[in-house]
Scaffold this motif. Structure first.
Motif, PDB file in Angstrom:
ATOM      1  N   PHE A 168     -26.823 -25.079  10.256  1.00  0.00           N
ATOM      2  CA  PHE A 168     -27.771 -23.801  10.683  1.00  0.00           C
ATOM      3  C   PHE A 168     -28.164 -23.021   9.693  1.00  0.00           C
ATOM      4  O   PHE A 168     -27.385 -22.680   8.709  1.00  0.00           O
ATOM      5  CB  PHE A 168     -26.566 -23.312  11.993  1.00  0.00           C
ATOM      6  N   ASP A 169     -29.336 -22.697   9.899  1.00  0.00           N
ATOM      7  CA  ASP A 169     -29.919 -21.659   8.865  1.00  0.00           C
ATOM      8  C   ASP A 169     -29.786 -20.328   9.227  1.00  0.00           C
ATOM      9  O   ASP A 169     -30.504 -19.277   9.814  1.00  0.00           O
ATOM     10  CB  ASP A 169     -31.654 -21.865   8.893  1.00  0.00           C
ATOM     11  N   ASN A 170     -28.577 -19.693   8.509  1.00  0.00           N
ATOM     12  CA  ASN A 170     -28.099 -18.511   9.026  1.00  0.00           C
ATOM     13  C   ASN A 170     -29.068 -17.421   8.330  1.00  0.00           C
ATOM     14  O   ASN A 170     -29.350 -15.881   8.754  1.00  0.00           O
ATOM     15  CB  ASN A 170     -26.624 -18.190   8.789  1.00  0.00           C
ATOM     16  N   ASP A 171     -29.400 -17.845   6.886  1.00  0.00           N
ATOM     17  CA  ASP A 171     -30.136 -16.751   6.099  1.00  0.00           C
ATOM     18  C   ASP A 171     -31.669 -16.941   6.364  1.00  0.00           C
ATOM     19  O   ASP A 171     -32.485 -16.231   5.796  1.00  0.00           O
ATOM     20  CB  ASP A 171     -30.013 -16.843   4.785  1.00  0.00           C
ATOM     21  N   GLY A 172     -32.214 -17.575   7.295  1.00  0.00           N
ATOM     22  CA  GLY A 172     -33.481 -17.803   7.696  1.00  0.00           C
ATOM     23  C   GLY A 172     -34.529 -18.274   6.518  1.00  0.00           C
ATOM     24  O   GLY A 172     -35.764 -17.884   6.713  1.00  0.00           O
ATOM     25  N   MET A 194     -35.457 -21.511   5.903  1.00  0.00           N
ATOM     26  CA  MET A 194     -36.001 -22.526   6.728  1.00  0.00           C
ATOM     27  C   MET A 194     -35.449 -23.720   5.657  1.00  0.00           C
ATOM     28  O   MET A 194     -36.376 -24.480   5.457  1.00  0.00           O
ATOM     29  CB  MET A 194     -37.270 -22.594   6.749  1.00  0.00           C
ATOM     30  N   ASN A 195     -34.309 -23.744   5.108  1.00  0.00           N
ATOM     31  CA  ASN A 195     -33.831 -24.643   4.469  1.00  0.00           C
ATOM     32  C   ASN A 195     -32.363 -25.342   4.633  1.00  0.00           C
ATOM     33  O   ASN A 195     -31.678 -25.852   4.047  1.00  0.00           O
ATOM     34  CB  ASN A 195     -33.665 -24.205   2.983  1.00  0.00           C
ATOM     35  N   ASN A 196     -32.377 -25.717   6.164  1.00  0.00           N
ATOM     36  CA  ASN A 196     -31.274 -26.216   6.619  1.00  0.00           C
ATOM     37  C   ASN A 196     -31.875 -27.555   7.669  1.00  0.00           C
ATOM     38  O   ASN A 196     -32.837 -27.416   8.088  1.00  0.00           O
ATOM     39  CB  ASN A 196     -30.395 -25.304   7.447  1.00  0.00           C
ATOM     40  N   PRO A 197     -30.904 -28.516   7.999  1.00  0.00           N
ATOM     41  CA  PRO A 197     -29.476 -28.764   7.375  1.00  0.00           C
ATOM     42  C   PRO A 197     -29.703 -28.961   5.552  1.00  0.00           C
ATOM     43  O   PRO A 197     -30.636 -29.663   5.375  1.00  0.00           O
ATOM     44  CB  PRO A 197     -29.067 -29.867   8.130  1.00  0.00           C
ATOM     45  N   ALA A 241     -25.274 -15.848   4.416  1.00  0.00           N
ATOM     46  CA  ALA A 241     -26.218 -16.512   3.444  1.00  0.00           C
ATOM     47  C   ALA A 241     -26.320 -17.959   3.096  1.00  0.00           C
ATOM     48  O   ALA A 241     -26.824 -18.351   2.256  1.00  0.00           O
ATOM     49  CB  ALA A 241     -26.147 -15.820   2.004  1.00  0.00           C
ATOM     50  N   ASP A 242     -25.621 -18.777   3.876  1.00  0.00           N
ATOM     51  CA  ASP A 242     -25.327 -20.198   3.580  1.00  0.00           C
ATOM     52  C   ASP A 242     -24.869 -20.444   2.469  1.00  0.00           C
ATOM     53  O   ASP A 242     -25.102 -21.295   1.608  1.00  0.00           O
ATOM     54  CB  ASP A 242     -26.684 -20.801   3.843  1.00  0.00           C
ATOM     55  N   GLY A 243     -24.084 -19.546   1.826  1.00  0.00           N
ATOM     56  CA  GLY A 243     -23.216 -19.643   0.561  1.00  0.00           C
ATOM     57  C   GLY A 243     -24.321 -20.136  -0.403  1.00  0.00           C
ATOM     58  O   GLY A 243     -24.166 -20.549  -1.476  1.00  0.00           O
TER      59      GLY A 243
HETATM   60 CA   LIG Z   1     -30.196 -21.462   4.815  1.00  0.00          CA
END
Ligand SMILES: [Ca+2]
Ligand SMILES: *[C@@H]1O[C@H](CO)[C@@H](O)[C@H](O)[C@H]1NC(C)=O
Ligand SMILES: [Ca+2]
Length: 511
Positions: A139-143, A145-148, A165-167
């Motif tokens: 899930f893209d928590n920091d928005g 658009m770089n997930n999965p 921040a997706d670490g």
């Molecule tokens: Ca992300």
């Protein structure tokens, strides 16, 4: 060839769980069954996984471990019971992350850490740790658009995993891979050899893919004696996170001569142990014969008979037969002794029982309403002389009762603990929808992600009319219509969510 070697390892893993040596050019790999699991029989009858502890919301079954189910806000994990006792290793696991939504969450973690069974914010694993975490962040928590996204975070206990921040500043590196909802399980290979860490994974599009490189990092120093772990978590969005197999090989670079030397040393050690054991056995046998002279005579006559009749002409088959016979006789004797013991125990039990029943019957007469009669009856009883052995037996009975009572007490405490546990889980379950509601508005980042995907859809559809040149007059109207449609849909979606949360909070008041 790979099919055969897989089959070979599988057979060994399932069969005798022995050590399987796979030799490649320079590295020597050895299957480490204490850090592995694999279907079709992962769990034992009591639902435990041999050599692993499973916790949180994880569910172990015969052919897979569901680390987190597709329900909101769940965390599950499992850790090897044993600390790793080899320097270099490679782990091949196969996993499946699946959910009904276009976007899912939150992800899955692979661990090699000195801590174990800690529930935290990093995909159900610890929030801060010593060692390695490989994360499959759906899930893209920091928005951005770089997930999965798949990434590695090394930690000395100084980093606190940044979920929102997706670490992204904590990563050592990673790769963008969509591993959700693939027709075949994703194969992941994590290698740690001579301080080089490599992560490879397959795309899950065909059954016999070879994992491709995702990340390689040199000068990686992981702690020794750490544990392997797996974890997964869901949030506002929820996927099923399943791991189907986890196979660990230790990697050695010693030459074969050295390993042979070691095995020779081991053999010598075992041989000397065997000799010691034999000597001890002989000594014990002599002692036994000394203590039981009648048996010694028996044996002597037996030996004489054997020597007299068959001893000199004994051929190997006879000897084997005789050995079997001796063994059986020995078993017979042992059983007889056991029998005697059991008889003794039963006798004692009966004595205790009768003592107990006499005590209880005495209490019953005291407890009767006609107390006057029992009082009259008691004095003559007390006057009777009490024998020493009676006192002894009463004391013994009391001691036995005491231990029995202690057992009962433990049992009750155990049950109490379990009841408390059940109560707690019952309390927790209604809390989960409540905690979801505490966020008030339905999870904002989830909403944003869904809107994002709607926007992407819109763009895709808007760019399509070029493919229909036959009706250019209607093009403008279609676009307009479509815009209206999207606005209406969004309004309905938001309205529904608000309605749902208010409805839930209303219905909550009835509890
Ligand atoms: Ca992300
Ligand atoms: C919203 O859902 C996402 C996806 O499950 C999760 O990562 C995030 O932590 C959630 N946010 C809140 C505030 O619960
Ligand atoms: Ca994330």
């Amino acid at each position: 060839m790979s099919f055969h070697s897989i089959n070979y390892c599988l057979a060994l893993l399932l069969g005798c769980l022995s050590v399987c040596v796979v030799v490649s050019q320079t590295q020597y790999k050895r299957l480490e069954y204490k850090y592995s699991f694999k279907g079709p029989y992962i769990v034992l009858k009591d639902n435990s996984v041999p050599f692993w502890d499973v916790g949180g919301n994880a569910i172990a079954s015969d052919d897979q471990i569901r680390l987190a189910p597709s329900l909101k806000a769940r965390k599950g994990y499992m850790w090897s019971k044993n600390a790793v006792n080899f320097d270099w290793w490679e782990v091949e696991m196969s996993m499946r992350v699946s959910g009904s939504g276009r976007v899912g969450g939150d992800g899955l973690g692979f661990w090699y850490t000195t801590e174990r069974m800690q529930e935290g914010d990093a995909f159900g694993g610890p929030t801060t740790w010593h060692g390695l975490g490989v994360f499959f962040d759906s899930f893209d928590n920091d928005g951005k658009m770089n997930n999965p996204y798949v990434y590695v975070i090394l930690n000395d206990g100084d980093k606190v995993f940044d979920h929102d921040a997706d670490g992204n500043v904590q990563q050592l590196g990673g790769c963008l891979r969509d591993y959700r909802n693939k027709p075949f399980p994703i194969k992941v290979k994590v290698e740690y050899y001579r301080n080089v860490l490599t992560v490879l994974m397959s795309n899950g599009l065909t059954a016999d893919e070879v994992p491709e490189l995702c990340l390689r990092a040199e000068n990686v120093y992981l702690p020794r004696n750490a544990y392997f772990g797996l974890s997964a978590a869901t949030g506002g969005l929820a996927d099923d996170h399943d791991v189907l197999s986890f196979v660990t090989n230790s990697v050695h670079d010693q030459s074969q001569e050295r390993s042979q030397q070691i095995s020779q040393m081991e053999r010598q050690k075992l041989e000397s142990q065997f000799r010691d054991y034999n000597d001890k056995l002989e000594v014990q046998r002599q002692e036994y014969l000394k203590q039981h002279p009648e048996k010694a005579q028996q044996q002597q006559t037996l030996q004489q008979q054997q020597a007299g009749t068959a001893g000199q002409f004994e051929n190997p088959q006879d000897r084997a037969l005789r050995q079997i016979f001796d063994g059986q006789q020995f078993i017979h004797l042992a059983i007889q002794q056991l029998h005697k013991r059991i008889d003794e125990i039963i006798g004692r039990q009966e004595r205790t029982l009768s003592a107990v029943s006499s005590i209880t019957s005495g209490q019953v007469t005291v407890g009767q309403p006609v107390a006057a009669i029992s009082q009259q009856q008691q004095p003559p009883q007390q006057q009777a002389p009490i024998q020493r052995y009676e006192v002894d037996s009463i004391i013994r009975t009391q001691q036995e009762l005491q231990t029995a009572l202690r057992d009962v007490k433990n049992f009750v405490a155990d049950i109490q603990g379990k009841v408390i546990q059940v109560q707690q889980t019952q309390k927790m379950q209604p809390q989960q929808p409540a905690s979801y509601q505490q966020a008030g508005q339905p999870n904002l980042s989830e909403l944003r992600d869904v809107l994002n995907s709607v926007r992407q859809d819109t763009m895709a559809i808007l760019s399509r009319p070029q493919a229909m040149p036959s009706c250019p007059a209607q093009g403008g109207i279609t676009t307009l219509w479509f815009g209206v449609f999207i606005v209406v849909q969004t309004v309905i979606f938001v309205g529904y969510n608000v309605f749902k949360s208010s409805g839930e909070s209303k219905s909550k008041k009835f509890y």
